[in-house]
Scaffold this active site. Structure first.
Site, mmCIF file in Angstrom:
data_model
loop_
_atom_site.group_PDB
_atom_site.id
_atom_site.type_symbol
_atom_site.label_atom_id
_atom_site.label_comp_id
_atom_site.label_asym_id
_atom_site.label_seq_id
_atom_site.Cartn_x
_atom_site.Cartn_y
_atom_site.Cartn_z
ATOM 1 N N ASP A 72 0.852 -1.185 0.000
ATOM 2 C CA ASP A 72 0.000 0.000 0.000
ATOM 3 C C ASP A 72 0.885 1.232 0.000
ATOM 4 O OD1 ASP A 72 -2.309 1.565 0.124
ATOM 5 O OD2 ASP A 72 -2.420 1.481 2.318
ATOM 6 N N HIS A 73 0.361 2.324 -0.526
ATOM 7 C CA HIS A 73 1.056 3.608 -0.453
ATOM 8 C C HIS A 73 0.670 4.334 0.833
ATOM 9 C CE1 HIS A 73 1.425 3.713 -5.090
ATOM 10 N NE2 HIS A 73 2.636 3.592 -4.587
ATOM 11 N N PHE A 96 -4.868 4.647 0.144
ATOM 12 C CA PHE A 96 -5.965 3.783 -0.301
ATOM 13 C C PHE A 96 -5.610 3.029 -1.583
ATOM 14 C CE2 PHE A 96 -7.666 7.998 1.127
ATOM 15 C CZ PHE A 96 -7.776 7.666 2.466
ATOM 16 N N HIS A 97 -4.382 2.477 -1.627
ATOM 17 C CA HIS A 97 -3.921 1.751 -2.804
ATOM 18 C C HIS A 97 -3.491 0.324 -2.475
ATOM 19 C CE1 HIS A 97 -2.663 5.911 -4.666
ATOM 20 N NE2 HIS A 97 -3.973 5.730 -4.654
ATOM 21 N N PRO A 98 -4.283 -0.463 -1.740
ATOM 22 C CA PRO A 98 -3.846 -1.836 -1.443
ATOM 23 C C PRO A 98 -3.831 -2.699 -2.706
ATOM 24 C CG PRO A 98 -6.125 -1.525 -0.769
ATOM 25 C CD PRO A 98 -5.607 -0.171 -1.168
#
Length: 542
Positions: free
Chosen positions: A293-294, A473-475
């Site tokens: 994630d980011h 919110f980049h899983p």
């Protein structure tokens, strides 16, 4: 009696809507599309600035929470995920970024033929309707709208871009063109003031086709597996229903729900499955592993001129902005909160950008609880700059807590668990202060509010980063693509190792982190995945 279709797609999100469109285009295949959420025909989904209203709305959002994480000082992280037609493309900030050429060429270097940049570029172009027109890097006439901010851009955002140029960052008017490096304005997934999510772009046009059947409010609980083949699913809509797939079951439920459903169906780590009394169908220990994630850290400054804080705190302004939006689909309600951005190298010796920056011409506080409003505007004119390392090296995991398909899974991100990630974050926030010192922004700044000028010692900055870092919110990567079934979940054709008739086509298959926002790459994966599925169907027929 069970329903029968050629293909069953689980999840009508960013990827699932694309698949539903492309698999029904030729009229030869029947498709069932199952979505646990409901309609996206909601004002705060369709209005771009409504992002702040859907952030904590259980009607459209799974509202996941991670485990307490030592890397962020023992806090939990709130993970909004779309539970609605369009999935997370219905609740995201609409920034359109593809990533860097090297990201995809790195996939082919891992033995994943057909996933290099030159291979995937045609799929990006196929999906795209870019307002700037078609060229070597962009498409025109595709379903997904890609637009410029245009005249709605705030003057401070232009100052941010000028500050970057003054600090030695090249101006870049197209982060998705020949090079990602530089500073400029983001393009957004918006068309005529309306969010261009996967539902609007791909699903709505396909809904008129008789060979597509959509069921909303349908929570898939298990994949049916017979003799080593996925043959259908069980889903709950009021009561339990069974649907059978003559060709394939396709998971497009995202980086959280796709691995969860595999584990609930007996596909995963044997030790985990035995612990929860689930019969082992396929020994695939990588299911739920390799989670990436980011993270980002935001800095807030008080400005000596008006920002959107002043505007949105005014009832008169909000009324006028609402009226303008209703009559023209323009104004501050028609764009995202993220206006400017950059991709920069934070130290010498790097061969490509390692840091993404965001600029927001407003400032706000957010309660950490999932019941709070996202945007509580400060009572002073403020703005935010954020730093987000592009390719974190920390890896987490996801696993079911029980055999209950309605129980949220256990999410363990392991944020900032490597020294490399800590150093990247330190360099990123230092770069923010460097930009703030450039003349174009320095002339607009009264003071740094958060974390404040007293936070300068390395140990204090590290503590602050761990304390205030949050997910972008980049899983991804929980059903990662690879050649080895011991370390991956799907092959280069997105087929689940060790079982026939089952694929995963969503963000969970990415083998490495993309340098930037992940929604556009997810749509690309679905475009390519649809071609792979149709090609295999044609091959089987012949």
């Amino acid at each position: 009696m069970p329903q029968e279709y050629d293909y069953i797609i689980v999840g009508a999100g960013s990827a699932g809507c694309v698949l539903a469109n492309r698999l029904t285009e030729n009229g030869k295949h029947s498709v069932l599309l199952l979505e646990a959420g409901g309609t996206d025909r909601r004002p705060w989904v369709q209005v771009p600035i409504g992002y702040s209203k859907t952030f904590f709305d259980a009607a459209v959002n799974w509202k996941y929470t991670t485990e307490a994480d030592p890397g962020i000082n023992g806090k939990t992280a709130y993970w909004p995920r779309g539970k609605v037609l369009g999935g997370s493309s219905s609740i995201n900030a609409m920034v359109y970024i593809r990533g860097q050429r090297e990201d995809y060429d790195g996939w082919t270097a891992k033995g994943l033929a057909g996933w290099g940049f030159n291979d995937v570029l045609p799929y990006f172009k196929k999906s795209e309707d870019n307002i700037r027109g078609a060229d070597a890097y962009h498409g025109r006439g595709g379903p997904l709208a890609v637009s410029d901010i245009g005249e709605e851009v705030h003057p401070l955002t232009r100052a941010f871009v000028q500050a970057g140029v003054e600090a030695g960052v090249p101006r870049n008017d197209d982060f998705n063109g020949a090079s990602q490096e530089g500073i400029g304005l983001y393009q957004l997934n918006i068309r005529k003031g309306i969010r261009s999510n996967s539902s609007n772009a791909f699903l709505r046009p396909a809904m008129r086709r008789p060979n597509l059947h959509l069921v909303t409010g349908a929570h898939t609980t298990r994949i049916l597996i017979e003799n080593g083949r996925a043959v259908g699913v069980i889903y709950r809509k009021g009561e339990l229903h069974e649907a059978r797939a003559g060709r394939e079951v396709i998971l497009a439920a995202g980086a959280i729900n796709s691995p969860q459903l595999l584990q609930l169906s007996g596909i995963g780590s044997p030790a985990l499955l035995r612990r929860h009394g689930i019969a082992i169908k396929v020994d695939l220990p990588a299911v739920g592993r390799n989670l990436m994630d980011h993270l980002y850290v935001s800095y807030i400054w008080r400005a000596n001129r008006k920002t959107l804080n002043d505007s949105f705190r005014s009832n008169w302004f909000k009324a006028m902005a609402g009226l303008r939006y209703l009559t023209t689909r323009r104004g501050p309600l028609s764009i995202s909160i993220n206006q400017g951005g950059a991709f920069v190298r934070t130290r010498p010796g790097l061969d490509r950008p390692n840091m993404q920056l965001y600029f927001v011409p407003m400032s706000f506080g957010a309660d950490s609880s999932a019941d709070a409003e996202l945007l509580n505007f400060h009572d002073f004119p403020g703005f935010i700059m954020s730093a987000s390392p592009c390719r974190p090296t920390s890896r987490g995991e996801l696993e079911i807590r029980s055999a209950d398909p309605f129980a949220p899974p256990k999410i363990t991100p392991n944020y900032l668990s490597t020294e490399a990630d800590v150093e990247d974050m330190l360099e990123g926030v230092a770069f923010l202060r460097r930009l703030a010192a450039a003349p174009a922004l320095a002339s607009a700044i009264v003071e740094e509010v958060t974390p404040g000028p007293r936070v300068t010692a390395r140990e204090d900055i590290v503590h602050d980063c761990r304390d205030r870092a949050n997910t972008t919110f980049h899983p991804i990567s929980t059903c990662t693509m690879g050649v080895d079934p011991r370390t991956s979940v799907v092959d280069a054709r997105l087929r689940v190792h060790g079982i026939a008739g089952l694929r995963v086509v969503d963000a969970s298959v990415m083998p490495d982190m993309i340098s930037g926002n992940t929604n556009a790459p997810t749509i690309m994966i679905a475009e390519k995945g649809a071609d792979l599925i149709l090609a295999d169907a044609m091959r089987a027929k012949s």
